[in-house]
Scaffold this active site. Structure first.
Site, mmCIF file in Angstrom:
data_model
loop_
_atom_site.group_PDB
_atom_site.id
_atom_site.type_symbol
_atom_site.label_atom_id
_atom_site.label_comp_id
_atom_site.label_asym_id
_atom_site.label_seq_id
_atom_site.Cartn_x
_atom_site.Cartn_y
_atom_site.Cartn_z
ATOM 1 N N LEU A 37 0.862 -1.179 0.000
ATOM 2 C CA LEU A 37 0.000 0.000 0.000
ATOM 3 C C LEU A 37 0.897 1.227 0.000
ATOM 4 O O LEU A 37 1.817 1.323 0.814
ATOM 5 C CB LEU A 37 -0.884 0.032 1.256
ATOM 6 C CG LEU A 37 -2.211 -0.717 1.245
ATOM 7 C CD1 LEU A 37 -2.938 -0.492 2.559
ATOM 8 C CD2 LEU A 37 -3.082 -0.279 0.089
ATOM 9 N N ASP A 38 0.646 2.165 -0.897
ATOM 10 C CA ASP A 38 1.430 3.399 -0.934
ATOM 11 C C ASP A 38 1.286 4.149 0.385
ATOM 12 O O ASP A 38 0.268 4.032 1.073
ATOM 13 C CB ASP A 38 0.966 4.290 -2.086
ATOM 14 C CG ASP A 38 1.292 3.699 -3.452
ATOM 15 O OD1 ASP A 38 2.202 2.855 -3.522
ATOM 16 O OD2 ASP A 38 0.633 4.080 -4.439
ATOM 17 N N PRO A 39 2.288 4.956 0.747
ATOM 18 C CA PRO A 39 2.215 5.715 2.005
ATOM 19 C C PRO A 39 0.963 6.574 2.134
ATOM 20 O O PRO A 39 0.436 6.742 3.233
ATOM 21 C CB PRO A 39 3.483 6.572 1.959
ATOM 22 C CG PRO A 39 4.442 5.790 1.133
ATOM 23 C CD PRO A 39 3.597 5.119 0.084
#
Length: 299
Positions: A37-39
């Site tokens: 999951l992207d930040p």
């Protein structure tokens, strides 16, 4: 300690940050996650511990559900709000609900998608984001993806001054789908630049957001000596396979990695003994029996 912990990842953390935190909380190194999951994205991030790290690939095979927003009127290098703006084009008037809903429906089914440059997809041994950061371009491979459902969740908002429209959506999709790119492709249907302006993951690996713990919840469970109540059995990752309970005689064969003489029922079967899935076996058409594919051997 073996099992799966569904974590509700906070924004601002990388998936690796979460893994590092869990390692510290559980005081074990054998920890992995099942899908980055992207930040800037929050939501469901299944974390595998101990022997469950062997089933990460199977968790990633489950569908995923996201909710978020698409903003029309500008595009960025990263296809989300983290990148630099590369194109702007004001909308004179907003898209109608009919236009929005028809296009979302048209974007379901089996689709061809080109992954974004800022992604971890590898080309010639390097990740695409490494090329992007170096200012290099490279041909990106097309990939087949599946979008099961793509719907508008609330009325869109049109900012007449900025010439931008924000559309709120929920999407159910298969492995390898970049929602950022779905946002860009949605805009392309109307000849408009677009970005994914918000995203949360509601389901992944067979886990829903309602089942998830925060890292603080996990830490509290450890301090209160109730980790066993929050760690899910690794069997959850194997729900897609036909499960067969084996006999004591068959267990003696399986635990030593032997072949099973069984009539073919499925290409891959999950073998359960003593209440736990102990192995995955795959049918070998040449031998006409089942052979080991993945050994778990849970005590």
């Amino acid at each position: 300690m073996d099992g799966i912990i569904p974590i509700n990842k906070e924004r601002g953390m990388t998936s690796h940050d979460v893994v590092a935190k869990v390692r510290g909380i559980l005081r074990t190194k054998k920890v992995g996650h099942s899908g980055t999951l992207d930040p800037s994205v929050d939501g469901v991030l299944p974390i595998c511990v101990g022997r469950a790290t062997k089933v990460v690939d199977y968790l990633m095979g489950f569908g995923k559900v996201y909710q978020g927003s698409i903003t029309l009127g500008f595009s960025t290098t990263t296809e989300d709000l983290d990148g630099e703006v590369v194109e702007t084009k004001k909308l004179d008037e907003p898209l109608t609900d009919e236009q929005i809903n028809q296009t979302l429906t048209a974007m379901t089914g089996t689709l061809i998608q080109i992954p974004p440059m800022y992604s971890a997809v590898k080309v010639k041994g390097r990740k695409l984001y490494e090329y992007a950061r170096a200012g290099e371009t490279v041909e990106r491979p097309q990939r087949q993806i599946k979008v099961y459902d793509f719907v508008q969740t609330r009325p869109s908002i049109f900012d007449a001054e900025k010439g931008q429209q924000t559309i709120y959506f929920k999407v159910s999709c298969g492995k390898g789908t970049y929602v950022r790119t779905l946002a860009v492709d949605f805009g392309r249907h109307f000849g408009l630049p677009a970005v994914m302006s918000d995203l949360s993951r509601l389901a992944s690996g067979g886990f829903k957001i309602e089942e998830c713990l925060t890292l603080s919840d996990l830490e509290q469970a450890r301090d209160e000596d109730r980790l066993s109540t929050v760690i899910q059995p690794l069997d959850r990752a194997l729900d897609n396979f036909n499960t067969i309970t084996i006999s004591d005689v068959e267990w003696e064969i399986v635990k030593n990695g032997g072949f099973l003489n069984r009539p073919q029922t499925d290409e891959i079967i999950a073998l359960k003994y003593n209440g736990n899935i102990q192995a995955l076996y795959q049918y070998d058409t040449n031998r006409q029996n089942y052979i080991p594919k993945k050994m778990l051997l849970v005590r």
